[in-house]
Design a protein around this motif. Structure first.
Motif, PDB file in Angstrom:
ATOM      1  N   GLN A 150       0.845  -1.187   0.000  1.00  0.00           N
ATOM      2  CA  GLN A 150       0.000   0.000   0.000  1.00  0.00           C
ATOM      3  C   GLN A 150       0.885   1.243   0.000  1.00  0.00           C
ATOM      4  OE1 GLN A 150      -3.313   0.141  -0.147  1.00  0.00           O
ATOM      5  NE2 GLN A 150      -3.531  -2.072  -0.222  1.00  0.00           N
ATOM      6  N   PRO A 151       0.607   2.227  -0.847  1.00  0.00           N
ATOM      7  CA  PRO A 151       1.442   3.429  -0.937  1.00  0.00           C
ATOM      8  C   PRO A 151       1.589   4.122   0.421  1.00  0.00           C
ATOM      9  CG  PRO A 151      -0.232   3.412  -2.656  1.00  0.00           C
ATOM     10  CD  PRO A 151      -0.499   2.239  -1.802  1.00  0.00           C
ATOM     11  N   ASN A 152       0.515   4.162   1.183  1.00  0.00           N
ATOM     12  CA  ASN A 152       0.580   4.814   2.485  1.00  0.00           C
ATOM     13  C   ASN A 152       1.571   4.120   3.404  1.00  0.00           C
ATOM     14  OD1 ASN A 152      -1.158   6.831   1.894  1.00  0.00           O
ATOM     15  ND2 ASN A 152      -2.975   5.771   2.688  1.00  0.00           N
ATOM     16  N   ASP A 153       1.507   2.794   3.357  1.00  0.00           N
ATOM     17  CA  ASP A 153       2.429   2.006   4.178  1.00  0.00           C
ATOM     18  C   ASP A 153       3.869   2.360   3.846  1.00  0.00           C
ATOM     19  OD1 ASP A 153       0.609  -1.130   4.414  1.00  0.00           O
ATOM     20  OD2 ASP A 153       0.296   0.867   5.238  1.00  0.00           O
ATOM     21  N   ILE A 154       4.149   2.483   2.536  1.00  0.00           N
ATOM     22  CA  ILE A 154       5.522   2.735   2.094  1.00  0.00           C
ATOM     23  C   ILE A 154       5.980   4.097   2.597  1.00  0.00           C
ATOM     24  CG2 ILE A 154       6.994   3.025   0.083  1.00  0.00           C
ATOM     25  CD1 ILE A 154       4.958   1.194  -1.376  1.00  0.00           C
ATOM     26  N   ARG A 155       5.084   5.063   2.447  1.00  0.00           N
ATOM     27  CA  ARG A 155       5.454   6.398   2.913  1.00  0.00           C
ATOM     28  C   ARG A 155       5.718   6.384   4.412  1.00  0.00           C
ATOM     29  NH1 ARG A 155       6.235  10.763   0.488  1.00  0.00           N
ATOM     30  NH2 ARG A 155       5.419  10.011  -1.477  1.00  0.00           N
ATOM     31  N   GLN A 156       4.839   5.696   5.121  1.00  0.00           N
ATOM     32  CA  GLN A 156       5.031   5.594   6.572  1.00  0.00           C
ATOM     33  C   GLN A 156       6.356   4.927   6.896  1.00  0.00           C
ATOM     34  OE1 GLN A 156       1.764   3.569   8.392  1.00  0.00           O
ATOM     35  NE2 GLN A 156       0.368   5.287   8.046  1.00  0.00           N
ATOM     36  N   LEU A 157       6.643   3.849   6.160  1.00  0.00           N
ATOM     37  CA  LEU A 157       7.894   3.119   6.372  1.00  0.00           C
ATOM     38  C   LEU A 157       9.083   4.045   6.139  1.00  0.00           C
ATOM     39  CD1 LEU A 157       9.248   0.266   6.770  1.00  0.00           C
ATOM     40  CD2 LEU A 157       9.268   0.118   4.282  1.00  0.00           C
ATOM     41  N   ARG A 173      14.110  -2.067  -0.603  1.00  0.00           N
ATOM     42  CA  ARG A 173      14.323  -1.122  -1.703  1.00  0.00           C
ATOM     43  C   ARG A 173      13.324  -1.329  -2.833  1.00  0.00           C
ATOM     44  NH1 ARG A 173      19.853  -3.539  -4.309  1.00  0.00           N
ATOM     45  NH2 ARG A 173      18.848  -5.410  -5.074  1.00  0.00           N
ATOM     46  N   ARG A 174      12.916  -2.567  -3.041  1.00  0.00           N
ATOM     47  CA  ARG A 174      11.921  -2.815  -4.085  1.00  0.00           C
ATOM     48  C   ARG A 174      10.587  -2.191  -3.716  1.00  0.00           C
ATOM     49  NH1 ARG A 174      12.513  -6.727  -8.598  1.00  0.00           N
ATOM     50  NH2 ARG A 174      14.652  -6.205  -9.122  1.00  0.00           N
ATOM     51  N   ARG A 175      10.272  -2.358  -2.455  1.00  0.00           N
ATOM     52  CA  ARG A 175       8.991  -1.865  -1.971  1.00  0.00           C
ATOM     53  C   ARG A 175       8.980  -0.339  -1.969  1.00  0.00           C
ATOM     54  NH1 ARG A 175       7.416  -4.063   3.781  1.00  0.00           N
ATOM     55  NH2 ARG A 175       5.781  -2.500   3.861  1.00  0.00           N
ATOM     56  N   LEU A 176      10.106   0.213  -1.612  1.00  0.00           N
ATOM     57  CA  LEU A 176      10.164   1.669  -1.477  1.00  0.00           C
ATOM     58  C   LEU A 176      10.058   2.376  -2.824  1.00  0.00           C
ATOM     59  CD1 LEU A 176      12.893   1.795   1.273  1.00  0.00           C
ATOM     60  CD2 LEU A 176      10.629   2.825   1.472  1.00  0.00           C
ATOM     61  N   LYS A 177      10.435   1.625  -3.885  1.00  0.00           N
ATOM     62  CA  LYS A 177      10.360   2.183  -5.237  1.00  0.00           C
ATOM     63  C   LYS A 177      11.049   3.547  -5.315  1.00  0.00           C
ATOM     64  CE  LYS A 177       6.224  -0.277  -6.592  1.00  0.00           C
ATOM     65  NZ  LYS A 177       4.775  -0.215  -6.586  1.00  0.00           N
ATOM     66  N   LEU A 224      26.763   4.254  -0.498  1.00  0.00           N
ATOM     67  CA  LEU A 224      27.183   4.791  -1.790  1.00  0.00           C
ATOM     68  C   LEU A 224      27.189   3.677  -2.842  1.00  0.00           C
ATOM     69  CD1 LEU A 224      30.083   7.113  -0.559  1.00  0.00           C
ATOM     70  CD2 LEU A 224      28.072   7.873  -1.836  1.00  0.00           C
ATOM     71  N   ASP A 225      27.695   2.521  -2.467  1.00  0.00           N
ATOM     72  CA  ASP A 225      27.752   1.383  -3.386  1.00  0.00           C
ATOM     73  C   ASP A 225      26.340   0.983  -3.828  1.00  0.00           C
ATOM     74  OD1 ASP A 225      29.001  -0.700  -4.826  1.00  0.00           O
ATOM     75  OD2 ASP A 225      28.509  -2.111  -3.218  1.00  0.00           O
ATOM     76  N   ARG A 226      25.445   0.935  -2.846  1.00  0.00           N
ATOM     77  CA  ARG A 226      24.074   0.501  -3.168  1.00  0.00           C
ATOM     78  C   ARG A 226      23.345   1.528  -4.017  1.00  0.00           C
ATOM     79  NH1 ARG A 226      22.478  -4.003  -0.594  1.00  0.00           N
ATOM     80  NH2 ARG A 226      23.887  -4.712   1.056  1.00  0.00           N
ATOM     81  N   LEU A 227      23.563   2.783  -3.677  1.00  0.00           N
ATOM     82  CA  LEU A 227      22.906   3.829  -4.460  1.00  0.00           C
ATOM     83  C   LEU A 227      23.460   3.814  -5.887  1.00  0.00           C
ATOM     84  CD1 LEU A 227      20.798   6.011  -4.321  1.00  0.00           C
ATOM     85  CD2 LEU A 227      22.545   7.609  -3.544  1.00  0.00           C
ATOM     86  N   GLY A 228      24.767   3.582  -6.000  1.00  0.00           N
ATOM     87  CA  GLY A 228      25.381   3.494  -7.324  1.00  0.00           C
ATOM     88  C   GLY A 228      24.744   2.365  -8.132  1.00  0.00           C
ATOM     89  N   HIS A 229      24.519   1.299  -7.467  1.00  0.00           N
ATOM     90  CA  HIS A 229      23.885   0.156  -8.131  1.00  0.00           C
ATOM     91  C   HIS A 229      22.511   0.545  -8.659  1.00  0.00           C
ATOM     92  CE1 HIS A 229      21.863  -3.822  -8.213  1.00  0.00           C
ATOM     93  NE2 HIS A 229      23.016  -4.150  -8.791  1.00  0.00           N
ATOM     94  N   ARG A 230      21.744   1.263  -7.804  1.00  0.00           N
ATOM     95  CA  ARG A 230      20.415   1.692  -8.219  1.00  0.00           C
ATOM     96  C   ARG A 230      20.506   2.626  -9.423  1.00  0.00           C
ATOM     97  NH1 ARG A 230      14.885   2.602  -6.754  1.00  0.00           N
ATOM     98  NH2 ARG A 230      15.054   0.606  -5.711  1.00  0.00           N
ATOM     99  N   GLU A 231      21.464   3.539  -9.367  1.00  0.00           N
ATOM    100  CA  GLU A 231      21.593   4.487 -10.471  1.00  0.00           C
ATOM    101  C   GLU A 231      21.946   3.778 -11.773  1.00  0.00           C
ATOM    102  OE1 GLU A 231      20.799   8.207  -8.419  1.00  0.00           O
ATOM    103  OE2 GLU A 231      20.663   7.432 -10.444  1.00  0.00           O
ATOM    104  N   ARG A 232      22.782   2.744 -11.671  1.00  0.00           N
ATOM    105  CA  ARG A 232      23.137   1.977 -12.859  1.00  0.00           C
ATOM    106  C   ARG A 232      21.903   1.307 -13.440  1.00  0.00           C
ATOM    107  NH1 ARG A 232      26.517  -2.623 -11.335  1.00  0.00           N
ATOM    108  NH2 ARG A 232      24.979  -4.132 -12.043  1.00  0.00           N
ATOM    109  N   GLN A 233      21.095   0.774 -12.543  1.00  0.00           N
ATOM    110  CA  GLN A 233      19.868   0.121 -12.997  1.00  0.00           C
ATOM    111  C   GLN A 233      19.000   1.093 -13.765  1.00  0.00           C
ATOM    112  OE1 GLN A 233      18.333  -1.292  -9.238  1.00  0.00           O
ATOM    113  NE2 GLN A 233      18.530  -3.403  -9.968  1.00  0.00           N
ATOM    114  N   GLU A 234      19.021   2.347 -13.333  1.00  0.00           N
ATOM    115  CA  GLU A 234      18.170   3.331 -13.987  1.00  0.00           C
ATOM    116  C   GLU A 234      18.833   3.954 -15.205  1.00  0.00           C
ATOM    117  OE1 GLU A 234      15.620   4.481  -9.997  1.00  0.00           O
ATOM    118  OE2 GLU A 234      16.685   6.039 -11.074  1.00  0.00           O
ATOM    119  N   GLY A 235      20.014   3.477 -15.517  1.00  0.00           N
ATOM    120  CA  GLY A 235      20.691   3.969 -16.725  1.00  0.00           C
ATOM    121  C   GLY A 235      21.474   5.246 -16.492  1.00  0.00           C
TER     122      GLY A 235
END
Lengths: 249, 645
Positions: free
Chosen positions: B30-37, B66-70, B97-108
């Protein structure tokens, strides 16, 4: 003509008396030469008097009538059982085509049994019959052999060799695997009762079939059983469901 | 990189809980749940201040979710990084930093990704954290590989490999070996590619990592295909496909199929090739992979041309072209335009053929000019590795949820089984009770048949014969009595009897009564002579009480004029029984000696009622006057079911 010697082995004196009277009244050629009430006295009596007929109760003092038979070989006499309702014993007796009388005694039944025993009695065949009887009693139903008694002869037949039985009023013809046919003067119903525990099934008033010899069921024309020897047996519509249930189970 | 996390509880159990899982999935995202999280984590970060342990566990929480947080993942991560920078918590900062870099790579966003990884790398070097160093090298390699900077990618992969080998991280080693192999393949350096892929194969066999093995076999096959060693290629594609089937990678199976198709095509085995491409196409359509759809269609078109089905070729190639254009797949367009040129040539339309050739060269040029000659398999492997990496997290997270759900599921299952068991037991109990009741009634009936009244009557008759010195009659009477006794006993023990035995019992009973009543009546048992009475089975001891009734209250005192008729009429699924007498009829029924009659009749009525619960179409029994004009005689009609055994 020498008299036929008979002994009566029963633990109830009343029954012994009745049987003695019935023998006396109906069979003037038969002489009762002794009575006994138990296993030991019975064995002794048979050995001492060498009778031609033994009227033998199943429940007697010190054991059963079968115990006597185990101890008095060879059998130079005909045996007629006198028994109260005892499904297992009667079945074993029937499998050996021996004669029996149910208690309380009905005179007609009594006379029929004695006559049948006297008319078909042959010494060397009693041996076969009693042996089969004892096999049944001792193996508790594992024995798969049956005695078929015809007017002329006695056959010891393996149940698996019986393909099917065919009824003609009070006669039954056994069809065996080796194409032999044996005509017995007993109704098919009696054999149905004896053999239904051994995968024999009565699909029709006239037929009793060994299901181990069935090749397939032909569902055309109201249904029939095709046997492995390619004989065709009709199925009565009343028995169709029961047959299907057995074949599936 | 970690190995795929596989939960031991699989197969059967999972299938059972699928519905349960699906039910509760709705409540997870649920979007609300994610925001709360997200907000609550942010608050926790602030509260943690410089507490290393707390900050570490918070990073784990963010990563797991991270998947849930979108889209909330990145800002949260950025906040985390800002916070750890401020409080100077370097291990957390480095990992984030490593994880964020990974996410950025995924997003191109390759440039930003590179920046993050390089920052992380810096800290890792500072902290001498070898494991993190290897991650960063590997991730940097991937970022460069993505941009087709293959030489650069190889440098980082080799660095990662060195560290992993030093650390003894064997799984990391063979994943990196696969990346290196794929990169060499993209560079068309086949011997090197084969060397690394074979290393990766050996390791994945050793670790029984069938998933990796399936990729590596696929790579090896492609290397052989590129070197025109088609039989070897086919062998490895087949191996790859088997493993993909085994590990249930639907899209992987399709890839193996179309690679096989390409191999068969190269070999000129067009029928086989067509079969493979058709299989692959079906799956690619299902998984909506347009690039591969276009690829399969372009090959199918080429096969059509080879086999002279020009109409079909035209249609197929245009389908392929439409799809390729919609996703700008230059590689496919090159293939398709070349094939179309071939098509036009076959049609004799050389102008159009030339145009198509020109297009194909244009596409080829644009690929070359972009300096990114991408390789299908390299991309696929990277895509799959990346997917696998995220799957590790995903699976880990999912498994926790699944475990909870399984616990709930098992509780529910136990509850259900208990309830089911209870119901079954109750049902069986009831059935058993009904059977016991039926048996008891049958026994009671047989006792009521042989009741003291009946016995004393019989004895009185015998006494009478004895006083008259009629021993013959006495014996005959006694014999019949014994037979009757035996039959009633036997019938009371079974569920069904054939009609001939019922008739014999009735016959016996009526003869017995005739003897006792000095032939005050005659009787007739009437049935169709052709009916197979031994085959008709009915429940026992139903008819005799009615016959007894007819004798007692109907014909007993008629001095030889009495008549009892028992008639059986076969209605196929049931038997109609009529018991008719010519007695005084129902009106003049005497009240005296009704006790026994009512007792066995009462039991019989109860039994018939139970029968009618089982056989719903069974009519109740009826009483009427047998001679309606004179109002005399009784006719009882009772229906019994015909039983099958």
């Amino acid at each position: 003509m020498a008299k036929v010697k008979a002994v009566i082995i029963d633990d109830q004196k009343d029954i012994r008396d009745t049987n003695r009277t019935l023998l006396h009244n109906n069979f003037p050629d038969v002489e009762v030469v002794g009575e006994a009430d138990g296993v030991d006295s019975g064995v002794e009596l048979i050995q001492k008097t060498d009778p031609d007929i033994v009227l033998l109760d199943i429940e007697i003092k010190g054991g059963t009538g079968f115990n006597i038979l185990q101890k008095v070989r060879p059998y130079n006499f005909m045996v007629i059982f006198i028994t109260a309702f005892d499904e297992f014993a009667i079945k074993a007796i029937k499998f050996s085509a021996l004669d029996y009388i149910l208690k309380p005694v009905n005179e007609t039944e009594f006379c029929t049994a004695i006559e049948s025993a006297i008319s078909t009695y042959e010494r060397n065949k009693v041996e076969l019959q009693v042996q089969n009887l004892l096999d049944h009693v001792e193996d508790k139903g594992k024995n798969r052999k049956i005695i078929l008694r015809t007017m002329e002869s006695i056959y010891l037949v393996n149940l698996e060799d019986i393909v099917f039985c065919e009824s003609d009023n009070s006669y039954t013809t056994f069809h065996l695997t080796d194409k032999k046919e044996i005509l017995v003067s007993r109704g098919i119903k009696e054999y149905e009762q004896m053999l239904s525990h051994y995968r024999f099934f009565r699909p029709h008033q006239r037929y009793l079939v060994n299901l181990n010899h069935v090749e397939r069921i032909d569902k055309n024309d109201g249904g029939s059983i095709i046997l492995k020897n390619s004989n065709t047996i009709p199925i009565s519509h009343r028995r169709k469901q029961a047959l299907m249930d057995i074949l599936k189970g | 990189m970690k190995l795929l996390f596989e939960h031991p509880l699989k197969s059967f159990f999972f299938g059972f809980f699928v519905s349960l899982l699906l039910l509760s999935t709705n409540t997870v995202a649920q979007p609300n749940d994610i925001r709360q999280l997200s907000d609550s984590i942010r608050l926790e970060i602030q509260k943690a201040d410089d507490n290393g342990e707390q900050l570490k566990s918070l990073l784990v929480t963010i990563s797991k979710n991270r998947r849930r947080l979108k889209e909330l993942f990145k800002p949260l991560m950025e906040d985390y990084i800002e916070h750890t920078q401020r409080v100077n918590f370097k291990p957390g900062l480095m990992e984030a930093l490593d994880r964020l870099g990974h996410r950025e790579r995924q997003e191109g966003n390759y440039e930003i990704a590179t920046q993050y990884h390089l920052q992380s790398l810096e800290i890792a070097t500072e902290l001498a954290d070898s494991a993190q160093l290897a991650y960063n090298y590997s991730n940097l390699g991937q970022v460069y590989r993505r941009q087709d900077y293959n030489a650069l990618a190889l440098q980082y992969f080799h660095k990662a490999l060195n560290v992993q080998q030093a650390l003894g991280d064997k799984q990391g080693v063979y994943f990196t070996q696969n990346s290196i192999g794929a990169t060499y393949f993209a560079q068309e350096d086949y011997p090197e590619a084969r060397y690394y892929i074979e290393q990766a194969i050996n390791a994945s066999i050793q670790y029984e990592d069938k998933r990796s093995l399936s990729f590596n076999y696929g790579c090896l096959g492609e290397i052989y295909l590129a070197q025109n060693m088609i039989d070897s290629a086919i062998y490895y594609f087949q191996q790859s496909r088997e493993l993909k089937i085994e590990t249930n990678q639907t899209d992987g199976i399709a890839v193996a199929n179309h690679l096989l198709g390409q191999a068969y095509f190269a070999k000129g085995q067009y029928d086989k090739a067509q079969e493979e491409f058709e299989k692959a196409l079906q799956i690619h359509i299902k998984t909506n992979n347009k690039r591969y759809q276009s690829l399969c269609l372009s090959y199918l078109g080429k096969i059509d041309i080879q086999q002279g089905r020009l109409d079909s070729a035209w249609e197929t190639l245009n389908r392929a072209k439409d799809i390729a254009l919609s996703i700008h797949s230059l590689e496919n367009l090159v293939t398709i335009e070349t094939a179309l040129a071939d098509y036009h040539k076959q049609e004799g339309n050389y102008n159009k053929a030339f145009d198509a050739f020109a297009s194909s060269y244009a596409y080829r040029d644009s690929i070359i000019s972009a300096k990114a000659k991408r390789n299908v398999q390299a991309l696929e492997i990277e895509y799959q590795t990346k997917k696998k990496e995220s799957e590790i997290e995903l699976l880990f997270k999912e498994n926790i949820i699944k475990e909870q759900r399984i616990r709930i599921g098992i509780t529910l299952l136990v509850l259900l089984v208990t309830i089911f068991g209870l119901i079954t037991t109750l049902y069986l109990q009831r059935q058993r009770n009904a059977k016991v009741l039926e048996a008891e009634l049958q026994q009671k009936l047989s006792r009521s048949q042989m009741n003291p009244h009946f016995l004393s009557n019989a004895m009185c008759s015998i006494q009478k014969f004895m006083h008259n010195h009629d021993t013959q009659s006495a014996a005959s009477y006694l014999g019949k009595f014994a037979q009757l006794n035996r039959a009633v006993l036997e019938h009371s023990l079974v569920d069904s009897i054939p009609l001939d035995e019922e008739i014999a019992l009735l016959n016996n009973y009526l003869e017995f009564e005739q003897l006792r009543l000095s032939h005050a009546f005659s009787f007739k048992i009437d049935f169709d002579e052709d009916a197979d009475i031994e085959m008709i089975r009915i429940p026992p001891l139903f008819i005799q009480p009615f016959v007894e009734n007819a004798v007692k209250h109907g014909v007993k005192d008629l001095d030889g004029d009495g008549m009892v008729i028992v008639r059986f009429i076969d209605l196929n699924d049931m038997l109609k029984v009529e018991i008719i007498d010519n007695g005084k009829g129902m009106i003049a029924e005497p009240i005296q000696s009704k006790e026994h009659q009512s007792r066995s009749m009462e039991i019989t009525k109860k039994r018939h009622k139970m029968l009618r619960q089982k056989f719903k179409n069974l009519p109740t029994f009826t009483l009427s006057n047998s001679n309606t004009e004179n109002n005399v005689g009784v006719k009882i009609t009772i229906h019994l079911p015909i039983l099958s055994n």
